[in-house]
Write an enzyme that holds these catalytic residues in place. Structure first.
Site, PDB file in Angstrom:
ATOM      1  N   LEU A 149      -7.038   2.860  15.714  1.00  0.00           N
ATOM      2  CA  LEU A 149      -7.611   2.593  14.394  1.00  0.00           C
ATOM      3  C   LEU A 149      -6.606   1.824  13.539  1.00  0.00           C
ATOM      4  O   LEU A 149      -5.455   2.235  13.417  1.00  0.00           O
ATOM      5  CB  LEU A 149      -7.969   3.914  13.699  1.00  0.00           C
ATOM      6  CG  LEU A 149      -8.795   4.929  14.496  1.00  0.00           C
ATOM      7  CD1 LEU A 149      -8.919   6.243  13.728  1.00  0.00           C
ATOM      8  CD2 LEU A 149     -10.171   4.336  14.821  1.00  0.00           C
ATOM      9  N   LYS A 200      -1.076   3.455  24.594  1.00  0.00           N
ATOM     10  CA  LYS A 200      -0.984   3.398  23.130  1.00  0.00           C
ATOM     11  C   LYS A 200       0.307   2.721  22.690  1.00  0.00           C
ATOM     12  O   LYS A 200       0.297   1.789  21.888  1.00  0.00           O
ATOM     13  CB  LYS A 200      -1.065   4.813  22.562  1.00  0.00           C
ATOM     14  CG  LYS A 200      -0.822   4.933  21.075  1.00  0.00           C
ATOM     15  CD  LYS A 200      -1.864   4.203  20.248  1.00  0.00           C
ATOM     16  CE  LYS A 200      -1.422   4.120  18.799  1.00  0.00           C
ATOM     17  NZ  LYS A 200      -2.485   4.385  17.863  1.00  0.00           N
ATOM     18  N   ASN A 204       0.542  -1.232  20.986  1.00  0.00           N
ATOM     19  CA  ASN A 204       1.125  -1.515  19.663  1.00  0.00           C
ATOM     20  C   ASN A 204       2.380  -2.362  19.775  1.00  0.00           C
ATOM     21  O   ASN A 204       2.606  -3.277  18.987  1.00  0.00           O
ATOM     22  CB  ASN A 204       1.407  -0.213  18.919  1.00  0.00           C
ATOM     23  CG  ASN A 204       0.179   0.268  18.163  1.00  0.00           C
ATOM     24  OD1 ASN A 204      -0.855  -0.410  18.141  1.00  0.00           O
ATOM     25  ND2 ASN A 204       0.281   1.420  17.541  1.00  0.00           N
ATOM     26  N   LEU A 246      -1.556 -13.558  15.359  1.00  0.00           N
ATOM     27  CA  LEU A 246      -0.672 -14.737  15.375  1.00  0.00           C
ATOM     28  C   LEU A 246      -0.504 -15.262  13.952  1.00  0.00           C
ATOM     29  O   LEU A 246      -0.294 -16.448  13.738  1.00  0.00           O
ATOM     30  CB  LEU A 246      -1.253 -15.822  16.291  1.00  0.00           C
ATOM     31  CG  LEU A 246      -1.215 -15.552  17.798  1.00  0.00           C
ATOM     32  CD1 LEU A 246      -1.883 -16.695  18.561  1.00  0.00           C
ATOM     33  CD2 LEU A 246       0.214 -15.347  18.294  1.00  0.00           C
ATOM     34  N   ALA A 248       1.746 -15.711  11.003  1.00  0.00           N
ATOM     35  CA  ALA A 248       3.153 -15.627  10.617  1.00  0.00           C
ATOM     36  C   ALA A 248       3.255 -15.082   9.199  1.00  0.00           C
ATOM     37  O   ALA A 248       2.342 -15.237   8.385  1.00  0.00           O
ATOM     38  CB  ALA A 248       3.798 -17.015  10.695  1.00  0.00           C
ATOM     39  N   GLY A 249       4.372 -14.405   8.946  1.00  0.00           N
ATOM     40  CA  GLY A 249       4.549 -13.856   7.606  1.00  0.00           C
ATOM     41  C   GLY A 249       5.934 -13.271   7.450  1.00  0.00           C
ATOM     42  O   GLY A 249       6.877 -13.704   8.117  1.00  0.00           O
ATOM     43  N   CYS A 256       2.561   2.642  12.017  1.00  0.00           N
ATOM     44  CA  CYS A 256       2.422   2.604  13.474  1.00  0.00           C
ATOM     45  C   CYS A 256       3.404   1.671  14.178  1.00  0.00           C
ATOM     46  O   CYS A 256       4.227   2.124  14.974  1.00  0.00           O
ATOM     47  CB  CYS A 256       0.993   2.240  13.839  1.00  0.00           C
ATOM     48  SG  CYS A 256      -0.191   3.477  13.301  1.00  0.00           S
ATOM     49  N   LYS A 316      -0.095  -3.792   4.045  1.00  0.00           N
ATOM     50  CA  LYS A 316      -1.095  -4.821   4.355  1.00  0.00           C
ATOM     51  C   LYS A 316      -2.246  -4.644   3.383  1.00  0.00           C
ATOM     52  O   LYS A 316      -2.324  -3.616   2.712  1.00  0.00           O
ATOM     53  CB  LYS A 316      -1.582  -4.699   5.796  1.00  0.00           C
ATOM     54  CG  LYS A 316      -2.374  -3.480   6.121  1.00  0.00           C
ATOM     55  CD  LYS A 316      -2.862  -3.572   7.540  1.00  0.00           C
ATOM     56  CE  LYS A 316      -4.043  -2.704   7.759  1.00  0.00           C
ATOM     57  NZ  LYS A 316      -4.594  -2.794   9.105  1.00  0.00           N
TER      58      LYS A 316
HETATM   59  C1  UDX Z   1      -2.042  -0.842  13.939  1.00  0.00           C
HETATM   60  C2  UDX Z   1      -2.925  -1.259  15.104  1.00  0.00           C
HETATM   61  O1  UDX Z   1      -3.606  -2.448  14.762  1.00  0.00           O
HETATM   62  C3  UDX Z   1      -3.916  -0.158  15.415  1.00  0.00           C
HETATM   63  O2  UDX Z   1      -4.666  -0.485  16.580  1.00  0.00           O
HETATM   64  C4  UDX Z   1      -3.164   1.129  15.711  1.00  0.00           C
HETATM   65  O3  UDX Z   1      -4.006   2.173  15.984  1.00  0.00           O
HETATM   66  C5  UDX Z   1      -2.306   1.472  14.532  1.00  0.00           C
HETATM   67  O4  UDX Z   1      -1.436   0.414  14.237  1.00  0.00           O
HETATM   68  P1  UDX Z   1      -2.170  -0.863  11.314  1.00  0.00           P
HETATM   69  O5  UDX Z   1      -0.748  -0.483  11.357  1.00  0.00           O
HETATM   70  O6  UDX Z   1      -3.082  -0.144  10.416  1.00  0.00           O
HETATM   71  O7  UDX Z   1      -2.811  -0.758  12.809  1.00  0.00           O
HETATM   72  O8  UDX Z   1      -2.210  -2.379  10.865  1.00  0.00           O
HETATM   73  P2  UDX Z   1      -2.347  -3.820  11.519  1.00  0.00           P
HETATM   74  O9  UDX Z   1      -3.541  -4.474  10.951  1.00  0.00           O
HETATM   75  O10 UDX Z   1      -2.207  -3.748  12.945  1.00  0.00           O
HETATM   76  O11 UDX Z   1      -1.060  -4.543  10.881  1.00  0.00           O
HETATM   77  C6  UDX Z   1       0.210  -4.052  11.153  1.00  0.00           C
HETATM   78  C7  UDX Z   1       1.250  -4.933  10.469  1.00  0.00           C
HETATM   79  O12 UDX Z   1       1.321  -6.196  11.123  1.00  0.00           O
HETATM   80  C8  UDX Z   1       0.965  -5.207   8.998  1.00  0.00           C
HETATM   81  O13 UDX Z   1       2.172  -5.136   8.275  1.00  0.00           O
HETATM   82  C9  UDX Z   1       0.430  -6.638   9.012  1.00  0.00           C
HETATM   83  O14 UDX Z   1       0.722  -7.315   7.799  1.00  0.00           O
HETATM   84  C10 UDX Z   1       1.223  -7.255  10.160  1.00  0.00           C
HETATM   85  N1  UDX Z   1       0.551  -8.386  10.825  1.00  0.00           N
HETATM   86  C11 UDX Z   1      -0.631  -8.176  11.474  1.00  0.00           C
HETATM   87  C12 UDX Z   1       1.171  -9.652  10.796  1.00  0.00           C
HETATM   88  O15 UDX Z   1       2.234  -9.843  10.215  1.00  0.00           O
HETATM   89  N2  UDX Z   1       0.554 -10.682  11.458  1.00  0.00           N
HETATM   90  C13 UDX Z   1      -0.633 -10.515  12.138  1.00  0.00           C
HETATM   91  O16 UDX Z   1      -1.125 -11.493  12.717  1.00  0.00           O
HETATM   92  C14 UDX Z   1      -1.252  -9.220  12.139  1.00  0.00           C
END
Ligand code: UDX
Length: 442
Positions: A149, A200, A204, A246, A248-249, A256, A316
């Site tokens: 999730l 899992k 991640n 993908l 960038a940031g 997680c 996020k």
């Molecule tokens: C994540 C996994 O997506 C989910 O499957 C798992 O169960 C729990 O961990 P979550 O941590 O809620 O979920 O957020 P996610 O949307 O995955 O983003 C994680 C981080 O990566 C955020 O800080 C987001 O800003 C960053 N991110 C995400 C990027 O910098 N670039 C991306 O392309 C995607």
């Protein structure tokens, strides 16, 4: 229709509980914090998760909340462990809440299946099995059923999973868990417990690896004059790669990725293997959070006495969660440089996590007389950031777009300097007047 018990009313427990109730099951959620149970019984959600309140409302009659473990266990076909497993200082998993659940299983029927949904290091299943046996619960079977999730879309993710992973060393127990998900249209992947635990962590860690990879590509793009978003579009169309994760940031955060990547690193290390790739993923991510500082220094020189607005504080968008949010590291770096830092977020309330940062109720308040505005979290509200009103309110109209949310050309045409991540940025326009800025009364 089955009776399901859930231990833990956090993100995972509440979304999983509401999801199973929506599938028609009777769900009792046991939470140790009485105030949280009172909130839930009063129909108030203790977390901000889009769509969860509606799911609760629609399935209220099949949802019970209690502090009494026996109420969650009694008559349950399956009991899900959804408690927090935060990282300790050493980066290991703190499983104390899991062991507490095992102590609270009095009265559990021998044919009840205990299901682990919390994220745990590989091998935890064996330890739980042993712990159940020492508590005389030899008949109780154990299944690993990791969740995937994502915050902000968790209710959708539960009802529309890409796959349902079921790890069991006891086929019948796995069948019980598979049956509970029967109404969901998703691929069910059956395997042994250890492999399910690894799915899992590896999933991640791989998503985090994609992020650190594209962030490093972005950093090279800046040096060679390429645009990372174009690059991501170009490589994402390859069916072997796909476009997801993908973007960038300024690095990943949340409850997680940082934790699970460090779990995997330690798991490998404790098992005698040096996992170089995850080490690099963590290191790149830590450095990426700090790159904004050098971008600001490029345009502003010394940051001491400068006013910097951090826009978006949650890790996020669409969540109020500040856990491992890049804004925390960025704020403390800027304060250490002597800058005055202001922060804005539509829902996150950082409390003591952002000491020294002046929290503002509006974007305009945050950017007033600022020498730069940094987009830290890509909230939709910030898509309109580059406006004449914001430009005129700022002392120096510089936008550092940490999430490549805006269109650089449009921003520059409005009279701002622009600095993105891995994108063409405004040429260095010389340090702004260093004379102590005359601050307009707030
Ligand atoms: C994540 C996994 O997506 C989910 O499957 C798992 O169960 C729990 O961990 P979550 O941590 O809620 O979920 O957020 P996610 O949307 O995955 O983003 C994680 C981080 O990566 C955020 O800080 C987001 O800003 C960053 N991110 C995400 C990027 O910098 N670039 C991306 O392309 C995607």
């Amino acid at each position: 229709m089955s009776k399901i018990g859930i231990f833990g009313a956090g993100y995972v427990g509440l979304v999983t509980g509401a999801g199973f109730a929506a599938l028609g099951h009777d769900v009792t959620i046991r939470e140790i914090v009485p105030e949280r149970v009172d909130e839930l019984q009063a129909g108030r959600l203790p977390i901000y998760e889009p769509g969860l309140d509606k799911l609760f409302e629609q399935n209220r009659e099949r949802l019970q909340f209690t502090t009494a473990p026996e109420e969650a266990v009694e008559g349950a076909e399956a009991v899900f462990v959804c408690v927090g497993t935060p990282a300790t200082y050493s980066g290991d998993a703190d499983l104390s809440a899991v062991w507490t659940v095992l102590d609270d299983l009095q009265g559990i029927a021998s044919d009840t299946v205990l299901v682990m949904k919390s994220t745990v290091p590989v091998g935890t299943g064996d330890r739980v099995r042993a712990a159940l046996d020492t508590r005389g619960l030899n008949e109780v079977s154990y299944v690993s059923n990791p969740e995937f999730l994502a915050e902000g879309s968790a209710t959708h993710d539960f009802m529309n999973p890409d796959r349902i992973v079921i790890g069991s060393d006891d086929e019948a127990a796995g069948d019980v868990v598979e049956e509970l998900h029967a109404k969901l249209d998703a691929t069910v992947v059956r395997m042994d417990v250890a492999s399910a635990e690894m799915v899992k962590l590896a999933a991640n860690a791989f998503l985090a690896t994609r992020i650190s990879f594209i962030n490093e590509i972005a950093n090279v793009c800046e040096l060679v004059g390429a645009d990372v978003d174009e690059v991501a579009r170009g490589i994402g169309l390859d069916h072997r790669l796909g476009p997801h994760f993908l973007r960038a940031g300024i690095g990943f955060g949340g409850s997680c990725f940082p934790k699970d990547v460090s779990f995997l690193k330690l798991l490998a290390g404790n098992s005698g293997y040096h996992f170089q790739l995850v080490n690099a993923v963590i290191e790149v991510n830590e450095l990426q959070k700090r790159r904004v500082v050098s971008k600001l220094q490029k345009h502003l020189g010394q940051l001491a006495g400068k006013r910097i607005a951090l826009l978006g504080l949650a890790f996020k968008p669409n969540t109020d969660d500040m856990r491992e949010a890049p804004s925390i590291v960025l704020a403390s770096r800027l304060l250490a440089e002597g800058a005055e830092v202001r922060g804005w977020d539509p829902v996150a309330r950082p409390g003591g996590l952002l000491t020294g940062v002046a929290l503002c109720d509006t974007v305009l308040d945050a950017v007033r007389d600022a020498d730069a505005a940094v987009i830290v979290t890509e909230w939709d509200e910030l898509r309109e950031l580059a406006s004449p009103e914001v430009r005129d309110a700022m002392r120096n109209p510089l936008i550092v777009d940490g999430r490549n949310l805006l269109d650089p050309k449009a921003v520059e045409q409005l009279g701002f300097s622009y600095e993105g991540i891995g994108r063409a940025s405004s040429p260095f326009s010389g340090l702004p007047e260093t004379a102590e800025p005359e601050r307009k009364p707030a």
